[in-house]
Design a protein around this motif. Structure first.
Motif, PDB file in Angstrom:
ATOM      1  N   ILE A  50     -46.622 -14.067 -56.215  1.00  0.00           N
ATOM      2  CA  ILE A  50     -47.446 -13.068 -56.514  1.00  0.00           C
ATOM      3  C   ILE A  50     -48.707 -13.366 -56.342  1.00  0.00           C
ATOM      4  O   ILE A  50     -49.514 -14.502 -56.727  1.00  0.00           O
ATOM      5  N   GLN A 107     -49.423 -15.724 -59.094  1.00  0.00           N
ATOM      6  CA  GLN A 107     -48.470 -16.478 -60.179  1.00  0.00           C
ATOM      7  C   GLN A 107     -47.083 -16.644 -59.331  1.00  0.00           C
ATOM      8  O   GLN A 107     -47.005 -15.932 -58.480  1.00  0.00           O
ATOM      9  N   HIS A 117     -49.401  -5.598 -64.713  1.00  0.00           N
ATOM     10  CA  HIS A 117     -50.379  -6.389 -65.066  1.00  0.00           C
ATOM     11  C   HIS A 117     -50.718  -7.122 -63.691  1.00  0.00           C
ATOM     12  O   HIS A 117     -50.221  -7.116 -62.708  1.00  0.00           O
ATOM     13  N   HIS A 162     -52.754 -11.041 -61.838  1.00  0.00           N
ATOM     14  CA  HIS A 162     -53.332 -12.483 -62.548  1.00  0.00           C
ATOM     15  C   HIS A 162     -54.402 -12.827 -61.084  1.00  0.00           C
ATOM     16  O   HIS A 162     -54.197 -12.554 -59.882  1.00  0.00           O
ATOM     17  N   HIS A 174     -48.364  -5.575 -60.648  1.00  0.00           N
ATOM     18  CA  HIS A 174     -46.968  -5.728 -60.635  1.00  0.00           C
ATOM     19  C   HIS A 174     -46.394  -6.066 -61.996  1.00  0.00           C
ATOM     20  O   HIS A 174     -47.080  -6.131 -63.030  1.00  0.00           O
ATOM     21  N   HIS A 222     -42.524  -7.731 -64.121  1.00  0.00           N
ATOM     22  CA  HIS A 222     -41.338  -8.427 -63.898  1.00  0.00           C
ATOM     23  C   HIS A 222     -40.394  -8.350 -65.325  1.00  0.00           C
ATOM     24  O   HIS A 222     -41.132  -8.102 -66.366  1.00  0.00           O
TER      25      HIS A 222
HETATM   26 MN    MN Z   1     -46.743 -11.470 -63.854  1.00  0.00          MN
END
Ligand code: MN
Length: 161
Positions: free
Chosen positions: A119, A90, A84, A86, A125, A127
């Motif tokens: 990020i 983030q 995903h 942002h 990326h 996590h």
């Molecule tokens: Mn993320």
């Protein structure tokens, strides 16, 4: 069977049930083995964008007074986000356990308590937790209120390793 005997049997059953329940509950918490700060909260309402079980406790809602959504995210072993990005970026603050972080085309980074992951906006990326460890991080949404997450495909077992 006399009423008295029946009552005694029922009572014994109740006590056994209670003790068994307690043992099971403690075992579950022990299995989670998380030495962390904030409550893990409810099962993640965004779970469809994740693999495995995750939990979310919003410590600060994304309201227009503060514009600072802060969430405590807990991953069971092997659990991770989908790929995903942002639009506003983030920041992750690692609280407990061992985790994984990867940007598209880069090496997987191993995360431990105290690590900070910044990020940048629009970087793809994922996590999540290590295969054999629970993992907890705080997620700070940056550049709000115009920060939208775009969810992509799941991280395959091959990518996760
Ligand atoms: Mn993320």
């Amino acid at each position: 069977m006399s009423k008295k005997k029946l009552a005694a049997v029922l009572m014994a059953g109740l006590i056994c049930g209670f003790i068994l329940g307690k043992i099971t509950e403690d075992k579950t918490m022990e299995d989670k083995n998380i030495d962390t700060i904030f409550a893990m909260g409810e099962e993640n309402p965004y779970g469809k964008f994740f693999t495995g079980k995750t939990y979310l406790n919003m410590l600060s809602q994304g309201d227009d007074v503060f514009n600072a959504p802060v969430g405590n995210v807990t991953f069971e072993p092997g659990a991770r986000t989908n790929w995903h990005k942002h639009s506003g970026g983030q920041i992750l603050l690692v609280l407990a356990g061992e985790g994984r972080y990867q940007e598209r085309g880069k090496e997987i980074r191993i995360l431990h308590k105290g690590d900070v992951v910044r990020i940048a906006p629009d970087v793809e990326h994922w996590h999540g937790a290590a295969p054999d460890s629970w993992f907890t991080h705080i997620s700070l949404e940056t550049n709000v209120p115009n920060n939208k997450a775009q969810w992509l495909e799941p991280v395959s077992d091959g990518e996760y390793k």
